[in-house]
Design a protein around this motif. Sequence first.
Motif, PDB file in Angstrom:
ATOM      1  N   GLU A 139       0.842  -1.207   0.000  1.00 16.22           N
ATOM      2  CA  GLU A 139       0.000   0.000   0.000  1.00 16.22           C
ATOM      3  C   GLU A 139       0.872   1.250   0.000  1.00 16.22           C
ATOM      4  O   GLU A 139       0.608   2.217  -0.746  1.00 16.22           O
ATOM      5  CB  GLU A 139      -0.909  -0.015   1.232  1.00 16.22           C
ATOM      6  CG  GLU A 139      -1.855   1.168   1.332  1.00 16.22           C
ATOM      7  CD  GLU A 139      -2.949   1.129   0.295  1.00 16.22           C
ATOM      8  OE1 GLU A 139      -3.289   2.208  -0.236  1.00 16.22           O
ATOM      9  OE2 GLU A 139      -3.442   0.026  -0.011  1.00 16.22           O
ATOM     10  N   ASN A 140       1.933   1.242   0.800  1.00 20.18           N
ATOM     11  CA  ASN A 140       2.836   2.393   0.850  1.00 20.18           C
ATOM     12  C   ASN A 140       3.570   2.588  -0.477  1.00 20.18           C
ATOM     13  O   ASN A 140       3.706   3.714  -0.968  1.00 20.18           O
ATOM     14  CB  ASN A 140       3.847   2.216   1.989  1.00 20.18           C
ATOM     15  CG  ASN A 140       3.195   2.301   3.356  1.00 20.18           C
ATOM     16  OD1 ASN A 140       2.168   2.952   3.527  1.00 20.18           O
ATOM     17  ND2 ASN A 140       3.790   1.636   4.346  1.00 20.18           N
ATOM     18  N   LYS A 141       4.037   1.476  -1.068  1.00 22.50           N
ATOM     19  CA  LYS A 141       4.756   1.559  -2.337  1.00 22.50           C
ATOM     20  C   LYS A 141       3.815   1.996  -3.450  1.00 22.50           C
ATOM     21  O   LYS A 141       4.220   2.702  -4.385  1.00 22.50           O
ATOM     22  CB  LYS A 141       5.406   0.218  -2.677  1.00 22.50           C
ATOM     23  CG  LYS A 141       6.491  -0.214  -1.691  1.00 22.50           C
ATOM     24  CD  LYS A 141       7.303  -1.389  -2.200  1.00 22.50           C
ATOM     25  CE  LYS A 141       8.444  -0.909  -3.055  1.00 22.50           C
ATOM     26  NZ  LYS A 141       9.392  -2.001  -3.411  1.00 22.50           N
ATOM     27  N   LEU A 142       2.547   1.552  -3.374  1.00 21.81           N
ATOM     28  CA  LEU A 142       1.558   1.953  -4.374  1.00 21.81           C
ATOM     29  C   LEU A 142       1.357   3.466  -4.345  1.00 21.81           C
ATOM     30  O   LEU A 142       1.303   4.118  -5.398  1.00 21.81           O
ATOM     31  CB  LEU A 142       0.233   1.232  -4.113  1.00 21.81           C
ATOM     32  CG  LEU A 142      -0.942   1.598  -5.012  1.00 21.81           C
ATOM     33  CD1 LEU A 142      -0.620   1.292  -6.468  1.00 21.81           C
ATOM     34  CD2 LEU A 142      -2.204   0.866  -4.569  1.00 21.81           C
ATOM     35  N   LYS A 143       1.271   4.036  -3.143  1.00 21.78           N
ATOM     36  CA  LYS A 143       1.115   5.482  -3.004  1.00 21.78           C
ATOM     37  C   LYS A 143       2.320   6.209  -3.607  1.00 21.78           C
ATOM     38  O   LYS A 143       2.175   7.235  -4.280  1.00 21.78           O
ATOM     39  CB  LYS A 143       0.952   5.863  -1.531  1.00 21.78           C
ATOM     40  CG  LYS A 143      -0.391   5.430  -0.936  1.00 21.78           C
ATOM     41  CD  LYS A 143      -0.469   5.781   0.548  1.00 21.78           C
ATOM     42  CE  LYS A 143      -1.795   5.322   1.151  1.00 21.78           C
ATOM     43  NZ  LYS A 143      -1.856   5.602   2.613  1.00 21.78           N
ATOM     44  N   GLU A 144       3.528   5.664  -3.340  1.00 18.81           N
ATOM     45  CA  GLU A 144       4.746   6.262  -3.903  1.00 18.81           C
ATOM     46  C   GLU A 144       4.697   6.277  -5.432  1.00 18.81           C
ATOM     47  O   GLU A 144       4.963   7.300  -6.062  1.00 18.81           O
ATOM     48  CB  GLU A 144       5.975   5.464  -3.469  1.00 18.81           C
ATOM     49  CG  GLU A 144       6.316   5.524  -2.001  1.00 18.81           C
ATOM     50  CD  GLU A 144       7.474   4.606  -1.654  1.00 18.81           C
ATOM     51  OE1 GLU A 144       7.834   4.552  -0.471  1.00 18.81           O
ATOM     52  OE2 GLU A 144       8.023   3.934  -2.568  1.00 18.81           O
ATOM     53  N   LEU A 145       4.372   5.125  -6.000  1.00 21.83           N
ATOM     54  CA  LEU A 145       4.422   4.982  -7.451  1.00 21.83           C
ATOM     55  C   LEU A 145       3.323   5.797  -8.133  1.00 21.83           C
ATOM     56  O   LEU A 145       3.545   6.381  -9.204  1.00 21.83           O
ATOM     57  CB  LEU A 145       4.308   3.500  -7.829  1.00 21.83           C
ATOM     58  CG  LEU A 145       4.881   3.085  -9.188  1.00 21.83           C
ATOM     59  CD1 LEU A 145       6.298   3.597  -9.350  1.00 21.83           C
ATOM     60  CD2 LEU A 145       4.827   1.590  -9.348  1.00 21.83           C
ATOM     61  N   GLU A 146       2.153   5.825  -7.523  1.00 20.05           N
ATOM     62  CA  GLU A 146       1.073   6.632  -8.094  1.00 20.05           C
ATOM     63  C   GLU A 146       1.418   8.117  -8.026  1.00 20.05           C
ATOM     64  O   GLU A 146       1.130   8.881  -8.959  1.00 20.05           O
ATOM     65  CB  GLU A 146      -0.241   6.353  -7.356  1.00 20.05           C
ATOM     66  CG  GLU A 146      -0.842   4.989  -7.710  1.00 20.05           C
ATOM     67  CD  GLU A 146      -2.155   4.727  -7.014  1.00 20.05           C
ATOM     68  OE1 GLU A 146      -2.343   5.260  -5.893  1.00 20.05           O
ATOM     69  OE2 GLU A 146      -2.990   3.995  -7.574  1.00 20.05           O
ATOM     70  N   GLU A 147       2.050   8.516  -6.935  1.00 18.82           N
ATOM     71  CA  GLU A 147       2.488   9.916  -6.811  1.00 18.82           C
ATOM     72  C   GLU A 147       3.498  10.250  -7.907  1.00 18.82           C
ATOM     73  O   GLU A 147       3.411  11.290  -8.562  1.00 18.82           O
ATOM     74  CB  GLU A 147       3.099  10.159  -5.432  1.00 18.82           C
ATOM     75  CG  GLU A 147       3.600  11.587  -5.227  1.00 18.82           C
ATOM     76  CD  GLU A 147       4.371  11.764  -3.929  1.00 18.82           C
ATOM     77  OE1 GLU A 147       5.183  12.722  -3.844  1.00 18.82           O
ATOM     78  OE2 GLU A 147       4.168  10.957  -2.992  1.00 18.82           O
ATOM     79  N   TYR A 148       4.461   9.346  -8.089  1.00 23.04           N
ATOM     80  CA  TYR A 148       5.477   9.578  -9.131  1.00 23.04           C
ATOM     81  C   TYR A 148       4.827   9.617 -10.512  1.00 23.04           C
ATOM     82  O   TYR A 148       5.180  10.447 -11.361  1.00 23.04           O
ATOM     83  CB  TYR A 148       6.540   8.487  -9.095  1.00 23.04           C
ATOM     84  CG  TYR A 148       7.499   8.582 -10.264  1.00 23.04           C
ATOM     85  CD1 TYR A 148       8.534   9.505 -10.247  1.00 23.04           C
ATOM     86  CD2 TYR A 148       7.324   7.784 -11.391  1.00 23.04           C
ATOM     87  CE1 TYR A 148       9.391   9.627 -11.339  1.00 23.04           C
ATOM     88  CE2 TYR A 148       8.169   7.900 -12.475  1.00 23.04           C
ATOM     89  CZ  TYR A 148       9.200   8.825 -12.452  1.00 23.04           C
ATOM     90  OH  TYR A 148      10.033   8.962 -13.523  1.00 23.04           O
ATOM     91  N   ASN A 149       3.877   8.716 -10.728  1.00 26.46           N
ATOM     92  CA  ASN A 149       3.232   8.616 -12.042  1.00 26.46           C
ATOM     93  C   ASN A 149       2.464   9.884 -12.384  1.00 26.46           C
ATOM     94  O   ASN A 149       2.392  10.280 -13.553  1.00 26.46           O
ATOM     95  CB  ASN A 149       2.286   7.407 -12.053  1.00 26.46           C
ATOM     96  CG  ASN A 149       1.978   6.924 -13.458  1.00 26.46           C
ATOM     97  OD1 ASN A 149       2.796   7.053 -14.357  1.00 26.46           O
ATOM     98  ND2 ASN A 149       0.789   6.381 -13.656  1.00 26.46           N
ATOM     99  N   TYR A 150       1.907  10.538 -11.363  1.00 25.38           N
ATOM    100  CA  TYR A 150       1.102  11.733 -11.598  1.00 25.38           C
ATOM    101  C   TYR A 150       1.912  13.022 -11.593  1.00 25.38           C
ATOM    102  O   TYR A 150       1.651  13.934 -12.369  1.00 25.38           O
ATOM    103  CB  TYR A 150      -0.026  11.831 -10.568  1.00 25.38           C
ATOM    104  CG  TYR A 150      -1.106  10.803 -10.773  1.00 25.38           C
ATOM    105  CD1 TYR A 150      -1.773  10.685 -11.990  1.00 25.38           C
ATOM    106  CD2 TYR A 150      -1.463   9.924  -9.749  1.00 25.38           C
ATOM    107  CE1 TYR A 150      -2.763   9.723 -12.188  1.00 25.38           C
ATOM    108  CE2 TYR A 150      -2.451   8.958  -9.935  1.00 25.38           C
ATOM    109  CZ  TYR A 150      -3.101   8.869 -11.160  1.00 25.38           C
ATOM    110  OH  TYR A 150      -4.074   7.926 -11.355  1.00 25.38           O
ATOM    111  N   GLN A 151       2.929  13.114 -10.699  1.00 20.54           N
ATOM    112  CA  GLN A 151       3.625  14.395 -10.579  1.00 20.54           C
ATOM    113  C   GLN A 151       5.145  14.296 -10.503  1.00 20.54           C
ATOM    114  O   GLN A 151       5.838  15.289 -10.292  1.00 20.54           O
ATOM    115  CB  GLN A 151       3.100  15.151  -9.351  1.00 20.54           C
ATOM    116  CG  GLN A 151       3.203  14.393  -8.043  1.00 20.54           C
ATOM    117  CD  GLN A 151       2.373  15.036  -6.939  1.00 20.54           C
ATOM    118  OE1 GLN A 151       1.208  15.395  -7.156  1.00 20.54           O
ATOM    119  NE2 GLN A 151       2.984  15.212  -5.779  1.00 20.54           N
ATOM    120  N   GLY A 152       5.691  13.074 -10.702  1.00 23.53           N
ATOM    121  CA  GLY A 152       7.142  12.943 -10.787  1.00 23.53           C
ATOM    122  C   GLY A 152       7.876  13.052  -9.474  1.00 23.53           C
ATOM    123  O   GLY A 152       9.083  13.310  -9.455  1.00 23.53           O
ATOM    124  N   THR A 153       7.170  12.872  -8.348  1.00 20.71           N
ATOM    125  CA  THR A 153       7.816  12.942  -7.035  1.00 20.71           C
ATOM    126  C   THR A 153       7.470  11.711  -6.207  1.00 20.71           C
ATOM    127  O   THR A 153       6.482  11.018  -6.459  1.00 20.71           O
ATOM    128  CB  THR A 153       7.358  14.195  -6.258  1.00 20.71           C
ATOM    129  OG1 THR A 153       5.930  14.120  -6.062  1.00 20.71           O
ATOM    130  CG2 THR A 153       7.706  15.462  -7.013  1.00 20.71           C
TER     131      THR A 153
END
Length: 451
Positions: A139-153
């Motif tokens: 769940e934590n890694k999913l949040k990271e990857l989705e954040e990166y996918n949307y805004q590059g961070t």
Amino acid sequence: MKRICSVTGKAEQYIKYIKLEIIPAGIPMVVILRTIDGEVRSYETVRGEGGGEYGPDKYVTKCGMEWKRSPNPYETCDHIECAIDILRRKARGGIVFLLIFLLIGIASFLILKDEFAVITAGFFIFAGIGSFVSSSRAENKLKELEEYNYQGTINGIRAFPVDVLIELIDEKDLLSYGHFLCGKGRYDDAIKAFNKVTGLNPNSTSTWNEKGKVLKLQNRHNDAIIAFNRALELDPKFIDAWNNKGMALYDQGEYDKAVVAYDNALKVKPKYARTWYNKGLVLYAQGKYHEAILAYDKAIKNDSKIIDALFDKDIFFDKSIIIDSLYDKSIALRSLGQIKEADETLDQAKRELNCKGADLANCKLYLEAIQAFDKIIGIDPKFICAWINKSITLSKMGRFGEAIGAINQAIEINPESPRAWKYKGIILKKAGQKADSKLVLARARELGYKG
């Protein structure tokens, strides 16, 4: 193989399953991101599907890639969407598996009521907790990857994708990665991987040879020859480099130099069939048909004794040399006007190729078998055995429509063939067309099939 039933056995099974998922040291995951403060995050893009005693039945990605064994990370895709798909599955499944394992653990404790009850219950409860913890991490890694996918961070910190090649530092891993890239047609990237190996170890003969092969695929023959020469400087008895150099020279029309390269290879291994075959090609190109036929005969004689099996581990490689040599020998004979001998040699080539296809099919290498049968059909569209064997192979693959089409071709060639009618009946039965199958098998019996 017996099923594992004991608590200890299940524990061993669980451990083996986990071991399959461990990524080899020194090889990065497929999707790697590095934040500007230097922290590296990695994400899987392949997941196991199905499950037996020793792990998943197959490995797949959301984008459609599939393997029967656990792939190396660099063999998989690099799609962020595939990594997100896996993390979502893991995140959703955590609480479900926790409840399932807890229920099984409690039920085991209440039902067994013996000395193993506590161990059994503890094992399942432990597995459930482990699944829940894994789900929370996902769940934590999913949040990271989705954040990166949307805004590059990642957690508000700018992140960038990491090049796999930069991360690889082991010579063996780099070679494997280079082969993988070459297989994907990414020749420039493959050369970069091989260059990194030679940078780490300038005396790696195999790497210089592999680099030369990729350069040759790019039609950069002069550069390829330089690479092969470097390999031969390091090891003058490196027969594969001599052969590859000969092929590069042949492609350039440097026939005399190519013959010299093959002769040097034969000094190392006088009975190496591949070299004799390659030399035959050069001699034919020079118009030396009699000498070419002698070279092909040498390849056929040595290869049929499986002398090269120790050199080339693929058992089908050896049979391919016989087939290629027979086929090209028939061309040389035809060039000399020896039509009868050419036809006899070509017939022998077709029979050998048909046997190769059957061997491949018996080893469940169905696609390769189909390619062999298609090659025969391309040479002789009326070679009935190839049509029959192709239909049998297609039926084993469950491609019944194509199998019936192939067997119909065989029947069209020889309407009185009991073997063709027999296999049509068998294929129809497998396809669920039992009534038609009975009629066809009856026709086969009329023609002499006993069964």
